[in-house]
Scaffold this motif. Structure first.
Motif, PDB file in Angstrom:
ATOM      1  N   ASN A 108       0.803  -1.219   0.000  1.00 38.87           N
ATOM      2  CA  ASN A 108       0.000   0.000   0.000  1.00 38.87           C
ATOM      3  C   ASN A 108       0.840   1.275   0.000  1.00 38.87           C
ATOM      4  O   ASN A 108       0.292   2.371  -0.090  1.00 38.87           O
ATOM      5  CB  ASN A 108      -0.951   0.012   1.208  1.00 38.87           C
ATOM      6  N   LEU A 109       2.149   1.139   0.103  1.00 37.56           N
ATOM      7  CA  LEU A 109       3.031   2.295   0.124  1.00 37.56           C
ATOM      8  C   LEU A 109       3.053   2.942  -1.259  1.00 37.56           C
ATOM      9  O   LEU A 109       3.401   2.301  -2.244  1.00 37.56           O
ATOM     10  CB  LEU A 109       4.453   1.893   0.533  1.00 37.56           C
ATOM     11  N   LYS A 110       2.659   4.184  -1.320  1.00 39.68           N
ATOM     12  CA  LYS A 110       2.675   4.950  -2.574  1.00 39.68           C
ATOM     13  C   LYS A 110       3.938   5.797  -2.597  1.00 39.68           C
ATOM     14  O   LYS A 110       4.167   6.620  -1.706  1.00 39.68           O
ATOM     15  CB  LYS A 110       1.439   5.853  -2.689  1.00 39.68           C
ATOM     16  N   LEU A 111       4.746   5.583  -3.610  1.00 44.67           N
ATOM     17  CA  LEU A 111       5.992   6.321  -3.744  1.00 44.67           C
ATOM     18  C   LEU A 111       5.825   7.414  -4.790  1.00 44.67           C
ATOM     19  O   LEU A 111       5.274   7.176  -5.862  1.00 44.67           O
ATOM     20  CB  LEU A 111       7.122   5.382  -4.142  1.00 44.67           C
ATOM     21  N   ASP A 112       6.281   8.612  -4.462  1.00 47.30           N
ATOM     22  CA  ASP A 112       6.129   9.766  -5.341  1.00 47.30           C
ATOM     23  C   ASP A 112       7.460  10.481  -5.465  1.00 47.30           C
ATOM     24  O   ASP A 112       7.938  11.091  -4.505  1.00 47.30           O
ATOM     25  CB  ASP A 112       5.056  10.702  -4.772  1.00 47.30           C
TER      26      ASP A 112
END
Length: 195
Positions: A108-112
């Protein structure tokens, strides 16, 4: 900055290998930092390569230290048409050219890559890797494109076929176990190789 330089190098390499830009290039995973030092007697600028500090205990949110599969480990060599020297790609149990290898544990980790906070949080000499479809995928935490390495043979020589972007079957370069073989095929158009 290292990520930007690395991504730019990979993109330029793809253009060069495709014959789109006659620019001198060199593929290396690690862009080593340079320090300028003033030599006291000659006052000439010198560059000193500084290897990044490897810290296998460093923790990153959503990631865990991982082991590189043994078949990929070792010293590989890559040469390009514009250089008479081969560059090393050193892969160990937990490092990829002096970058510590991690795997993503939080789906679920969203990397931006545009996030200033994440750029600070995930800074360091670390990459995430995964094995998928017979290849080893590698990229910096905030990069959007994987570099894919597939084991293979080219004219009887052990090699790693390298590709990046959306087509993991395209060959953008090759690294060999033997430095002399890498130099021998430095001008070969590997984009014609079918995997």
């Amino acid at each position: 900055m290292k990520k930007l330089i690395f991504t730019s190098t990979i993109l330029l390499t793809g253009l060069i290998l495709a014959g789109c830009a006659p620019v001198k290039h060199q593929i290396t995973h690690t862009e080593t930092s340079s320090k300028k030092a003033l030599h006291s007697s000659s006052h000439k600028k010198q560059h000193k390569n500084v290897a990044p500090k490897i810290d296998l205990r460093k923790k990153y949110k959503g990631f865990k230290l991982t082991t590189v599969p043994s078949q990929y480990r070792g010293i590989w060599y890559r040469a390009d048409p514009y250089s008479k020297k081969a560059t090393k790609l050193v892969i160990t149990t937990h490092t990829f050219n002096d970058y510590v290898t991690y795997r993503k544990t939080d789906p679920n980790l969203k990397l931006d890559h545009n996030s200033e906070k994440q750029n600070k949080e995930y800074a360091g000499n670390a990459v995430m890797i995964s094995t998928d479809n017979g290849g080893l995928k590698e990229r910096n935490f905030l990069d959007t494109v994987d570099m894919v390495y597939k084991l293979g043979q080219f004219k009887g020589n052990d090699c790693l076929f390298m590709s990046y972007g959306t087509n993991p079957n395209a060959v953008n370069g090759v690294a060999f176990k033997d430095k002399n073989v890498a130099l021998k095929y430095r001008k070969y158009d590997f984009s014609k190789v079918k995997q």
